[in-house]
Design a protein around this motif. Sequence first.
Motif, PDB file in Angstrom:
ATOM      1  N   ALA A 126      33.736  49.324  53.554  1.00  0.00           N
ATOM      2  CA  ALA A 126      35.056  49.330  54.168  1.00  0.00           C
ATOM      3  C   ALA A 126      35.032  48.595  55.488  1.00  0.00           C
ATOM      4  CB  ALA A 126      35.527  50.773  54.393  1.00  0.00           C
ATOM      5  N   GLN A 127      36.053  47.794  55.710  1.00  0.00           N
ATOM      6  CA  GLN A 127      36.229  47.102  56.981  1.00  0.00           C
ATOM      7  C   GLN A 127      37.616  47.429  57.502  1.00  0.00           C
ATOM      8  OE1 GLN A 127      35.608  42.969  56.219  1.00  0.00           O
ATOM      9  NE2 GLN A 127      33.413  43.201  55.898  1.00  0.00           N
ATOM     10  N   ARG A 128      37.700  47.791  58.788  1.00  0.00           N
ATOM     11  CA  ARG A 128      39.002  48.111  59.357  1.00  0.00           C
ATOM     12  C   ARG A 128      39.818  46.834  59.532  1.00  0.00           C
ATOM     13  NH1 ARG A 128      41.310  52.236  61.192  1.00  0.00           N
ATOM     14  NH2 ARG A 128      39.424  53.514  61.107  1.00  0.00           N
ATOM     15  N   THR A 129      41.013  46.868  59.003  1.00  0.00           N
ATOM     16  CA  THR A 129      41.906  45.727  59.106  1.00  0.00           C
ATOM     17  C   THR A 129      42.696  45.839  60.399  1.00  0.00           C
ATOM     18  OG1 THR A 129      43.522  46.958  57.832  1.00  0.00           O
ATOM     19  CG2 THR A 129      42.106  45.449  56.615  1.00  0.00           C
ATOM     20  N   PRO A 130      43.331  44.738  60.868  1.00  0.00           N
ATOM     21  CA  PRO A 130      44.077  44.785  62.116  1.00  0.00           C
ATOM     22  C   PRO A 130      45.185  45.830  62.114  1.00  0.00           C
ATOM     23  CG  PRO A 130      43.694  42.517  61.451  1.00  0.00           C
ATOM     24  CD  PRO A 130      43.260  43.379  60.312  1.00  0.00           C
ATOM     25  N   VAL A 131      45.769  46.108  60.939  1.00  0.00           N
ATOM     26  CA  VAL A 131      46.832  47.102  60.848  1.00  0.00           C
ATOM     27  C   VAL A 131      46.514  48.055  59.720  1.00  0.00           C
ATOM     28  CG1 VAL A 131      48.652  45.674  61.838  1.00  0.00           C
ATOM     29  CG2 VAL A 131      48.158  45.488  59.412  1.00  0.00           C
ATOM     30  N   GLY A 132      46.877  49.330  59.904  1.00  0.00           N
ATOM     31  CA  GLY A 132      46.680  50.310  58.864  1.00  0.00           C
ATOM     32  C   GLY A 132      45.238  50.761  58.762  1.00  0.00           C
ATOM     33  N   ASN A 133      44.980  51.656  57.796  1.00  0.00           N
ATOM     34  CA  ASN A 133      43.655  52.190  57.553  1.00  0.00           C
ATOM     35  C   ASN A 133      43.155  51.731  56.196  1.00  0.00           C
ATOM     36  OD1 ASN A 133      43.575  53.801  59.945  1.00  0.00           O
ATOM     37  ND2 ASN A 133      44.953  55.252  58.955  1.00  0.00           N
ATOM     38  N   PRO A 134      41.839  51.538  56.040  1.00  0.00           N
ATOM     39  CA  PRO A 134      41.318  51.261  54.707  1.00  0.00           C
ATOM     40  C   PRO A 134      41.563  52.474  53.824  1.00  0.00           C
ATOM     41  CG  PRO A 134      39.527  51.682  56.255  1.00  0.00           C
ATOM     42  CD  PRO A 134      40.779  51.581  57.061  1.00  0.00           C
ATOM     43  N   PRO A 135      41.749  52.290  52.519  1.00  0.00           N
ATOM     44  CA  PRO A 135      42.087  53.407  51.644  1.00  0.00           C
ATOM     45  C   PRO A 135      40.964  54.424  51.540  1.00  0.00           C
ATOM     46  CG  PRO A 135      41.580  51.446  50.347  1.00  0.00           C
ATOM     47  CD  PRO A 135      41.636  51.014  51.782  1.00  0.00           C
ATOM     48  N   SER A 136      41.341  55.692  51.539  1.00  0.00           N
ATOM     49  CA  SER A 136      40.384  56.790  51.405  1.00  0.00           C
ATOM     50  C   SER A 136      40.810  57.717  50.274  1.00  0.00           C
ATOM     51  CB  SER A 136      40.283  57.597  52.701  1.00  0.00           C
ATOM     52  OG  SER A 136      39.725  56.833  53.749  1.00  0.00           O
ATOM     53  N   ILE A 137      39.823  58.388  49.694  1.00  0.00           N
ATOM     54  CA  ILE A 137      40.064  59.416  48.678  1.00  0.00           C
ATOM     55  C   ILE A 137      39.453  60.713  49.185  1.00  0.00           C
ATOM     56  CG2 ILE A 137      39.724  60.121  46.281  1.00  0.00           C
ATOM     57  CD1 ILE A 137      38.992  57.120  45.738  1.00  0.00           C
ATOM     58  N   ALA A 138      40.253  61.761  49.268  1.00  0.00           N
ATOM     59  CA  ALA A 138      39.707  63.094  49.515  1.00  0.00           C
ATOM     60  C   ALA A 138      39.409  63.711  48.157  1.00  0.00           C
ATOM     61  CB  ALA A 138      40.710  63.947  50.285  1.00  0.00           C
ATOM     62  N   TYR A 139      38.276  64.415  48.059  1.00  0.00           N
ATOM     63  CA  TYR A 139      37.889  64.948  46.753  1.00  0.00           C
ATOM     64  C   TYR A 139      37.156  66.266  46.913  1.00  0.00           C
ATOM     65  CZ  TYR A 139      33.396  62.905  48.116  1.00  0.00           C
ATOM     66  OH  TYR A 139      32.252  62.586  48.805  1.00  0.00           O
ATOM     67  N   ARG A 140      37.234  67.078  45.851  1.00  0.00           N
ATOM     68  CA  ARG A 140      36.590  68.376  45.834  1.00  0.00           C
ATOM     69  C   ARG A 140      36.448  68.821  44.382  1.00  0.00           C
ATOM     70  NH1 ARG A 140      39.220  74.102  47.300  1.00  0.00           N
ATOM     71  NH2 ARG A 140      40.317  73.448  45.428  1.00  0.00           N
ATOM     72  N   LEU A 141      35.462  69.663  44.113  1.00  0.00           N
ATOM     73  CA  LEU A 141      35.252  70.217  42.774  1.00  0.00           C
ATOM     74  C   LEU A 141      34.888  71.687  42.957  1.00  0.00           C
ATOM     75  CD1 LEU A 141      35.059  69.904  39.729  1.00  0.00           C
ATOM     76  CD2 LEU A 141      32.737  69.016  40.026  1.00  0.00           C
ATOM     77  N   LYS A 142      35.886  72.546  42.866  1.00  0.00           N
ATOM     78  CA  LYS A 142      35.729  73.945  43.254  1.00  0.00           C
ATOM     79  C   LYS A 142      34.830  74.721  42.293  1.00  0.00           C
ATOM     80  CE  LYS A 142      38.533  77.862  44.759  1.00  0.00           C
ATOM     81  NZ  LYS A 142      39.921  78.380  44.877  1.00  0.00           N
ATOM     82  N   GLU A 143      35.001  74.501  41.001  1.00  0.00           N
ATOM     83  CA  GLU A 143      34.205  75.199  39.999  1.00  0.00           C
ATOM     84  C   GLU A 143      33.114  74.282  39.459  1.00  0.00           C
ATOM     85  OE1 GLU A 143      34.688  78.325  39.528  1.00  0.00           O
ATOM     86  OE2 GLU A 143      36.570  78.482  40.650  1.00  0.00           O
ATOM     87  N   THR A 144      31.992  74.866  39.053  1.00  0.00           N
ATOM     88  CA  THR A 144      30.881  74.071  38.527  1.00  0.00           C
ATOM     89  C   THR A 144      31.302  73.314  37.268  1.00  0.00           C
ATOM     90  OG1 THR A 144      29.254  75.623  39.385  1.00  0.00           O
ATOM     91  CG2 THR A 144      28.528  74.155  37.621  1.00  0.00           C
ATOM     92  N   LYS A 145      30.990  72.040  37.242  1.00  0.00           N
ATOM     93  CA  LYS A 145      31.287  71.170  36.105  1.00  0.00           C
ATOM     94  C   LYS A 145      29.986  70.850  35.377  1.00  0.00           C
ATOM     95  CE  LYS A 145      33.776  68.038  33.752  1.00  0.00           C
ATOM     96  NZ  LYS A 145      34.926  68.389  32.895  1.00  0.00           N
TER      97      LYS A 145
END
Length: 245
Positions: free
Chosen positions: A26-45
């Motif tokens: 990821a590289q920070r652009t002059p405007v805005g934020n680079p895209p991010s994904i928040a993630y979680r897996l509550k139960e064992t898969k």
Amino acid sequence: MKTILKSILVAQFALGLGIGSTQVFAQRTPVGNPPSIAYRLKETKTIHFDDARKAQLHLDAVKKLGCEAKLDNHGDHQDVMYRLTTWKALTLADEKTAHQWEDWMKKSGFETLHAHGEDHDHAGHDHAGHDHGATGDSHAGHQHGLADGHFHGDGHDHGHASEEILTYSLFDWKTTHSRDQREAEELAAILKGLGCDVQTRPHGDHDDVIFRCPRPMHVELASHKVAAGWEDWLKRTGFRTQHVH
């Protein structure tokens, strides 16, 4: 899936830095934020693999994403078992890569948050040069962290197409006290997945999370229950929201 697995192999070097909020190319652009994904897996898969190499690849990938994970060898097949009980964030170089990772995460059982701008146009959003502390350090009325009724997305249905759109914004900087570093990291991860500007600062015996979302953003959610839960949390955190059914 095969393409994503190849991408994971390439990305593992970058992921090896440790993930509270991880950046991959990821590289920070002059405007805005680079895209991010928040993630979680509550139960064992648990995922069954007939191919030992693919099982090891999947194990390595989920470990790099911060999961508790193990591999059970059953002779003719292998099972990879993993979970991640707290939210983390993965930051990517561009939207195409972010969508590939999010698709892979969903297929692998993760709950995700990935925001988009309402107009998908970063023009006019001046990220450089803003003052991170000028308006956000008023501690009056601040939130007290995730434990105060934070909605963790229970009931999220990964098997259905998104049907609910939740739009939100927060124009002024807001400061939230956390009780410990782990709580601050989890809140920051969620806010990055929501497309917000986020900073974490040590403050005595706790960390402060400072954030804003001046450009209207939206997330697509799988059910009314999940959308209503996140809308409630956003409102209590200070956001303006609009929920489209």
